[in-house]
Motif scaffolding. Structure first.
Motif, short mmCIF file in Angstrom:
data_model
loop_
_atom_site.label_atom_id
_atom_site.label_comp_id
_atom_site.label_asym_id
_atom_site.label_seq_id
_atom_site.Cartn_x
_atom_site.Cartn_y
_atom_site.Cartn_z
N GLU A 77 0.85 -1.19 0.00
CA GLU A 77 0.00 0.00 0.00
C GLU A 77 0.88 1.24 0.00
O GLU A 77 2.06 1.19 0.37
N TYR A 78 0.31 2.37 -0.42
CA TYR A 78 0.97 3.66 -0.26
C TYR A 78 0.58 4.23 1.10
O TYR A 78 -0.59 4.22 1.47
N ASP A 79 1.56 4.73 1.83
CA ASP A 79 1.32 5.35 3.13
C ASP A 79 1.51 6.86 3.00
O ASP A 79 2.61 7.34 2.75
N PHE A 80 0.41 7.60 3.15
CA PHE A 80 0.44 9.05 3.01
C PHE A 80 0.43 9.75 4.38
O PHE A 80 0.17 10.95 4.47
N SER A 81 0.72 9.01 5.43
CA SER A 81 0.61 9.56 6.79
C SER A 81 1.55 10.74 7.01
O SER A 81 1.25 11.64 7.81
N GLU A 82 2.71 10.75 6.34
CA GLU A 82 3.67 11.84 6.52
C GLU A 82 3.79 12.68 5.26
O GLU A 82 4.86 13.21 4.94
N LEU A 83 2.66 12.85 4.55
CA LEU A 83 2.69 13.58 3.29
C LEU A 83 3.21 15.00 3.45
O LEU A 83 3.89 15.53 2.58
N TYR A 84 2.90 15.63 4.60
CA TYR A 84 3.33 17.02 4.83
C TYR A 84 4.51 17.11 5.79
O TYR A 84 4.72 18.12 6.44
N GLY A 85 5.27 16.01 5.91
CA GLY A 85 6.53 16.06 6.64
C GLY A 85 6.52 15.45 8.01
O GLY A 85 7.59 15.19 8.57
N GLU A 86 5.35 15.23 8.60
CA GLU A 86 5.29 14.60 9.91
C GLU A 86 3.92 13.98 10.13
O GLU A 86 2.96 14.26 9.41
N ASP A 87 3.85 13.11 11.12
CA ASP A 87 2.60 12.42 11.41
C ASP A 87 1.55 13.38 11.96
O ASP A 87 1.87 14.37 12.62
N CYS A 88 0.28 13.06 11.71
CA CYS A 88 -0.83 13.74 12.35
C CYS A 88 -1.39 12.81 13.43
O CYS A 88 -1.16 11.60 13.40
N HIS A 89 -2.11 13.37 14.37
CA HIS A 89 -2.63 12.59 15.49
C HIS A 89 -4.12 12.81 15.67
O HIS A 89 -4.65 13.87 15.35
N GLU A 90 -4.78 11.79 16.20
CA GLU A 90 -6.18 11.90 16.54
C GLU A 90 -6.34 12.63 17.87
O GLU A 90 -5.37 12.80 18.61
N ASN A 91 -7.57 13.06 18.17
CA ASN A 91 -7.84 13.62 19.49
C ASN A 91 -7.60 12.58 20.58
O ASN A 91 -7.54 11.39 20.31
N ARG A 92 -7.43 13.05 21.78
CA ARG A 92 -7.27 12.15 22.92
C ARG A 92 -8.42 12.35 23.91
O ARG A 92 -9.03 13.41 23.96
N GLU A 93 -8.70 11.31 24.69
CA GLU A 93 -9.73 11.39 25.71
C GLU A 93 -9.10 11.42 27.10
O GLU A 93 -8.12 10.72 27.36
N LEU A 94 -9.67 12.25 27.97
CA LEU A 94 -9.30 12.28 29.38
C LEU A 94 -10.52 11.84 30.18
O LEU A 94 -11.62 12.35 29.96
N THR A 95 -10.33 10.89 31.08
CA THR A 95 -11.43 10.45 31.92
C THR A 95 -11.01 10.55 33.38
O THR A 95 -9.99 9.97 33.78
N TYR A 96 -11.78 11.31 34.15
CA TYR A 96 -11.54 11.47 35.58
C TYR A 96 -12.72 10.89 36.35
O TYR A 96 -13.88 11.10 35.98
N ILE A 97 -12.41 10.15 37.41
CA ILE A 97 -13.44 9.66 38.32
C ILE A 97 -13.25 10.38 39.65
O ILE A 97 -12.17 10.33 40.25
N PHE A 98 -14.31 11.06 40.10
CA PHE A 98 -14.26 11.86 41.32
C PHE A 98 -15.07 11.20 42.44
O PHE A 98 -16.13 10.62 42.19
N ASN A 99 -14.55 11.31 43.66
CA ASN A 99 -15.28 10.88 44.85
C ASN A 99 -16.21 12.00 45.30
O ASN A 99 -15.78 13.15 45.43
N ILE A 100 -17.46 11.67 45.57
CA ILE A 100 -18.41 12.66 46.08
C ILE A 100 -19.01 12.11 47.38
O ILE A 100 -19.54 11.00 47.41
N VAL A 101 -18.89 12.88 48.45
CA VAL A 101 -19.41 12.47 49.75
C VAL A 101 -20.35 13.55 50.26
O VAL A 101 -20.08 14.75 50.14
N ALA A 102 -21.48 13.14 50.84
CA ALA A 102 -22.44 14.08 51.40
C ALA A 102 -23.02 13.50 52.68
O ALA A 102 -22.83 12.33 53.00
N ASP A 103 -23.75 14.34 53.42
CA ASP A 103 -24.33 13.89 54.69
C ASP A 103 -25.70 13.25 54.51
O ASP A 103 -26.31 12.77 55.48
N SER A 104 -26.22 13.25 53.28
CA SER A 104 -27.50 12.59 53.01
C SER A 104 -27.59 12.30 51.52
O SER A 104 -26.86 12.90 50.70
N ARG A 105 -28.51 11.43 51.15
CA ARG A 105 -28.68 11.13 49.73
C ARG A 105 -29.23 12.34 48.98
O ARG A 105 -28.92 12.55 47.80
#
Length: 231
Positions: free
Chosen positions: A42-70
């Motif tokens: 196959e032809y690989d055009f990934s570096e057609l403009y001189g360097e690789d491009c990248h996809e977006n990235r995902e960040l996932t945070y899980i937070f603790n939540i505490v309260a005195d009642s539901r």
């Protein structure tokens, strides 16, 4: 006090929630291939403009939540979800990455609870790179990384012809904004660019990764404004 800042609030300081876990995705390379009939491989055009491009990235945070009642737990949950989901795309500062920020927006929130304790999972869709908070050449030592950063001048006074070097610590080539007091000719990698007096950004003018040798012709002051972009 570890947390993240987003849309003008800090999760720990303003909401009193702690991070249970964080998953910082690494941006994948975009692979662009073309299969030609009756040809081996196959032809690989990934570096057609001189360097690789990248996809977006995902960040996932899980937070603790505490309260005195539901009831108060659900109140906290609603406030947090509204704060995250109503915000437009913007900067995300993670205390674990000083001197850097992500850019993206919250795309989902998921909540689970038991009694007065809950966990909120928040996912962001972000640009592939982390950006330096400050432009290169800054002297804010609290945000300077002796492992990764490079101390260098970015302001120069030119009288005739001078040769300078600029070091790009980024993972990719970057386009600096050039600020001149008078017209300047800048030669980089055999190509000459003309910058008029004022603030100019020429997207053909790129600083490659690592050291860049420049030849500047003119009379006056010139400044190069750019920040690091790293994976």
């Amino acid at each position: 006090m570890s947390g993240i800042s987003y849309n003008g609030f800090h999760t720990q300081k303003d909401f009193g929630i702690s991070i249970y876990s964080r998953d910082i995705d690494i941006a994948k390379k975009k692979v662009i291939k073309q299969d030609i009939p009756f040809m081996n491989g196959e032809y690989d055009f990934s570096e057609l403009y001189g360097e690789d491009c990248h996809e977006n990235r995902e960040l996932t945070y899980i937070f603790n939540i505490v309260a005195d009642s539901r009831v108060n737990l659900n109140l906290k949950k609603r406030k947090l979800i509204n704060a995250f989901m109503s915000a437009p795309a913007g900067t995300i500062y993670d205390d674990l990455y000083p001197g850097l920020y992500f850019y993206g927006k919250c795309i989902s929130c998921e909540f689970s609870s038991r009694q007065n304790y809950g966990k909120l999972s928040v996912t962001f869709d972000c640009h592939p790179f982390m950006y330096g908070i400050h432009n290169e050449g800054h002297d804010i030592w609290d945000d300077f990384s002796f492992e990764e950063d490079y101390a260098q001048p970015v302001n120069f006074k030119i009288n005739g012809v001078d040769e300078i070097s600029l070091y790009n610590v980024s993972s990719i080539a970057v386009t600096p904004t050039v600020v001149c007091s008078n017209k300047m000719e800048v030669t980089l990698d055999g190509n000459t660019y003309i910058f008029k007096a004022g603030v100019v950004k020429d997207y053909r003018f790129k600083l490659q990764k690592g050291n860049n040798e420049l030849k500047i012709k003119g009379n006056g002051d010139i400044r190069f404004e750019f920040r690091k972009e790293v994976l």
